[in-house]
Motif scaffolding. Structure first.
Motif, PDB file in Angstrom:
ATOM      1  N   MET A   1      10.521  -1.253   3.266  1.00 47.14           N
ATOM      2  CA  MET A   1      10.480  -0.964   1.852  1.00 47.14           C
ATOM      3  C   MET A   1       9.059  -1.105   1.335  1.00 47.14           C
ATOM      4  SD  MET A   1      13.411  -2.221  -0.207  1.00 47.14           S
ATOM      5  CE  MET A   1      14.774  -2.091  -0.768  1.00 47.14           C
ATOM      6  N   SER A   2       8.740  -0.286   0.367  1.00 46.52           N
ATOM      7  CA  SER A   2       7.417  -0.310  -0.241  1.00 46.52           C
ATOM      8  C   SER A   2       7.539  -0.738  -1.696  1.00 46.52           C
ATOM      9  CB  SER A   2       6.792   1.079  -0.200  1.00 46.52           C
ATOM     10  OG  SER A   2       6.673   1.520   1.117  1.00 46.52           O
ATOM     11  N   GLU A   3       6.422  -1.146  -2.255  1.00 41.37           N
ATOM     12  CA  GLU A   3       6.397  -1.524  -3.659  1.00 41.37           C
ATOM     13  C   GLU A   3       5.767  -0.388  -4.456  1.00 41.37           C
ATOM     14  OE1 GLU A   3       4.799  -5.107  -6.522  1.00 41.37           O
ATOM     15  OE2 GLU A   3       4.802  -5.348  -4.358  1.00 41.37           O
ATOM     16  N   PHE A   4       6.431   0.004  -5.529  1.00 42.58           N
ATOM     17  CA  PHE A   4       5.963   1.078  -6.390  1.00 42.58           C
ATOM     18  C   PHE A   4       5.736   0.562  -7.795  1.00 42.58           C
ATOM     19  CE2 PHE A   4       8.207   3.224  -3.015  1.00 42.58           C
ATOM     20  CZ  PHE A   4       7.403   4.318  -2.748  1.00 42.58           C
ATOM     21  N   THR A   5       4.742   1.111  -8.466  1.00 43.47           N
ATOM     22  CA  THR A   5       4.496   0.825  -9.870  1.00 43.47           C
ATOM     23  C   THR A   5       4.963   2.037 -10.662  1.00 43.47           C
ATOM     24  OG1 THR A   5       2.584  -0.528  -9.334  1.00 43.47           O
ATOM     25  CG2 THR A   5       2.750   0.263 -11.592  1.00 43.47           C
ATOM     26  N   VAL A   6       5.884   1.785 -11.592  1.00 50.45           N
ATOM     27  CA  VAL A   6       6.433   2.853 -12.422  1.00 50.45           C
ATOM     28  C   VAL A   6       5.899   2.663 -13.829  1.00 50.45           C
ATOM     29  CG1 VAL A   6       8.539   3.933 -13.281  1.00 50.45           C
ATOM     30  CG2 VAL A   6       8.511   2.919 -11.009  1.00 50.45           C
ATOM     31  N   ARG A   7       5.287   3.736 -14.379  1.00 51.43           N
ATOM     32  CA  ARG A   7       4.733   3.688 -15.735  1.00 51.43           C
ATOM     33  C   ARG A   7       5.379   4.779 -16.580  1.00 51.43           C
ATOM     34  NH1 ARG A   7       0.162   3.362 -12.490  1.00 51.43           N
ATOM     35  NH2 ARG A   7      -0.808   1.321 -12.504  1.00 51.43           N
ATOM     36  N   GLY A   8       5.475   4.495 -17.870  1.00 52.08           N
ATOM     37  CA  GLY A   8       6.027   5.485 -18.785  1.00 52.08           C
ATOM     38  C   GLY A   8       6.245   4.880 -20.158  1.00 52.08           C
ATOM     39  N   ARG A   9       7.226   5.416 -20.864  1.00 48.06           N
ATOM     40  CA  ARG A   9       7.554   4.903 -22.191  1.00 48.06           C
ATOM     41  C   ARG A   9       9.048   5.013 -22.402  1.00 48.06           C
ATOM     42  NH1 ARG A   9       6.184   9.355 -26.656  1.00 48.06           N
ATOM     43  NH2 ARG A   9       7.191  11.111 -25.637  1.00 48.06           N
ATOM     44  N   ARG A  17       7.711   2.887 -26.899  1.00 42.62           N
ATOM     45  CA  ARG A  17       6.926   1.779 -26.351  1.00 42.62           C
ATOM     46  C   ARG A  17       6.581   2.068 -24.898  1.00 42.62           C
ATOM     47  NH1 ARG A  17       7.881  -3.902 -28.894  1.00 42.62           N
ATOM     48  NH2 ARG A  17       8.404  -3.230 -30.989  1.00 42.62           N
ATOM     49  N   ASN A  18       5.380   1.695 -24.510  1.00 38.20           N
ATOM     50  CA  ASN A  18       4.922   1.881 -23.131  1.00 38.20           C
ATOM     51  C   ASN A  18       5.450   0.769 -22.240  1.00 38.20           C
ATOM     52  OD1 ASN A  18       3.427   4.145 -23.846  1.00 38.20           O
ATOM     53  ND2 ASN A  18       1.654   2.927 -24.375  1.00 38.20           N
ATOM     54  N   PHE A  19       5.617   1.081 -20.957  1.00 35.16           N
ATOM     55  CA  PHE A  19       6.034   0.068 -19.991  1.00 35.16           C
ATOM     56  C   PHE A  19       5.349   0.311 -18.659  1.00 35.16           C
ATOM     57  CE2 PHE A  19       9.056   3.433 -19.006  1.00 35.16           C
ATOM     58  CZ  PHE A  19       9.142   3.380 -17.627  1.00 35.16           C
ATOM     59  N   GLU A  20       5.291  -0.749 -17.877  1.00 35.88           N
ATOM     60  CA  GLU A  20       4.813  -0.701 -16.501  1.00 35.88           C
ATOM     61  C   GLU A  20       5.606  -1.744 -15.737  1.00 35.88           C
ATOM     62  OE1 GLU A  20       0.806  -1.822 -14.026  1.00 35.88           O
ATOM     63  OE2 GLU A  20       0.580  -0.810 -15.956  1.00 35.88           O
ATOM     64  N   THR A  21       6.232  -1.348 -14.648  1.00 31.12           N
ATOM     65  CA  THR A  21       7.061  -2.264 -13.881  1.00 31.12           C
ATOM     66  C   THR A  21       6.876  -2.024 -12.385  1.00 31.12           C
ATOM     67  OG1 THR A  21       9.322  -3.087 -13.598  1.00 31.12           O
ATOM     68  CG2 THR A  21       9.081  -0.749 -13.974  1.00 31.12           C
ATOM     69  N   SER A  22       7.056  -3.069 -11.592  1.00 28.41           N
ATOM     70  CA  SER A  22       6.976  -2.974 -10.128  1.00 28.41           C
ATOM     71  C   SER A  22       8.382  -2.987  -9.558  1.00 28.41           C
ATOM     72  CB  SER A  22       6.193  -4.148  -9.559  1.00 28.41           C
ATOM     73  OG  SER A  22       4.861  -4.078  -9.972  1.00 28.41           O
ATOM     74  N   ILE A  23       8.634  -2.071  -8.630  1.00 31.07           N
ATOM     75  CA  ILE A  23       9.965  -1.925  -8.044  1.00 31.07           C
ATOM     76  C   ILE A  23       9.827  -1.767  -6.537  1.00 31.07           C
ATOM     77  CG2 ILE A  23      12.006  -0.448  -7.930  1.00 31.07           C
ATOM     78  CD1 ILE A  23      11.514   0.273 -10.848  1.00 31.07           C
ATOM     79  N   ASP A  24      10.646  -2.502  -5.772  1.00 33.27           N
ATOM     80  CA  ASP A  24      10.717  -2.329  -4.323  1.00 33.27           C
ATOM     81  C   ASP A  24      11.722  -1.231  -4.015  1.00 33.27           C
ATOM     82  OD1 ASP A  24       8.889  -4.319  -3.678  1.00 33.27           O
ATOM     83  OD2 ASP A  24      10.421  -5.879  -3.709  1.00 33.27           O
ATOM     84  N   ARG A  32      12.157   5.672  -9.010  1.00 33.18           N
ATOM     85  CA  ARG A  32      12.414   6.305 -10.316  1.00 33.18           C
ATOM     86  C   ARG A  32      13.861   6.029 -10.769  1.00 33.18           C
ATOM     87  NH1 ARG A  32       9.708  10.578 -12.760  1.00 33.18           N
ATOM     88  NH2 ARG A  32       8.393  10.713 -10.922  1.00 33.18           N
ATOM     89  N   GLU A  33      14.807   6.167  -9.856  1.00 34.26           N
ATOM     90  CA  GLU A  33      16.214   5.918 -10.184  1.00 34.26           C
ATOM     91  C   GLU A  33      16.460   4.457 -10.556  1.00 34.26           C
ATOM     92  OE1 GLU A  33      18.701   8.148 -10.554  1.00 34.26           O
ATOM     93  OE2 GLU A  33      17.143   9.652 -10.239  1.00 34.26           O
ATOM     94  N   HIS A  34      15.802   3.533  -9.847  1.00 35.25           N
ATOM     95  CA  HIS A  34      15.930   2.111 -10.172  1.00 35.25           C
ATOM     96  C   HIS A  34      15.381   1.823 -11.567  1.00 35.25           C
ATOM     97  CE1 HIS A  34      17.620   0.223  -6.626  1.00 35.25           C
ATOM     98  NE2 HIS A  34      16.818   0.947  -5.855  1.00 35.25           N
ATOM     99  N   ALA A  35      14.296   2.473 -11.933  1.00 34.97           N
ATOM    100  CA  ALA A  35      13.725   2.279 -13.264  1.00 34.97           C
ATOM    101  C   ALA A  35      14.703   2.750 -14.338  1.00 34.97           C
ATOM    102  CB  ALA A  35      12.393   3.017 -13.389  1.00 34.97           C
ATOM    103  N   TYR A  36      15.298   3.933 -14.143  1.00 39.49           N
ATOM    104  CA  TYR A  36      16.303   4.410 -15.092  1.00 39.49           C
ATOM    105  C   TYR A  36      17.481   3.440 -15.193  1.00 39.49           C
ATOM    106  CZ  TYR A  36      14.239   9.098 -15.547  1.00 39.49           C
ATOM    107  OH  TYR A  36      13.424  10.161 -15.822  1.00 39.49           O
TER     108      TYR A  36
END
Length: 58
Positions: A1-9, A17-24, A32-36
């Motif tokens: 598994m890799s670590e991804f940084t997801v950015r958006g609003r 509002r803006n956000f930035e989160t780290s997801i494995d 992207r699906e985990h962020a949703y």
């Protein structure tokens, strides 16, 4: 598994509002699906209320 940084609003009560989160995850699409799913579960938002602008591998 890799670590991804997801950015958006996301759409809050008082505007976007803006956000930035780290997801494995295994790839960018899964991240992207985990962020949703996280925003839907935590904030009760629909996918149309979350705008992901960037998914970046770390």
């Amino acid at each position: 598994m890799s670590e991804f940084t997801v950015r958006g609003r996301y759409q809050a009560r008082d505007g976007w509002r803006n956000f930035e989160t780290s997801i494995d995850a295994t790839n960018e699409n899964v991240a992207r699906e985990h962020a949703y799913a996280n925003f839907g579960g935590r904030h009760g938002l629909k996918r149309t209320q979350v705008d992901i602008s960037e998914v970046e591998a770390r």
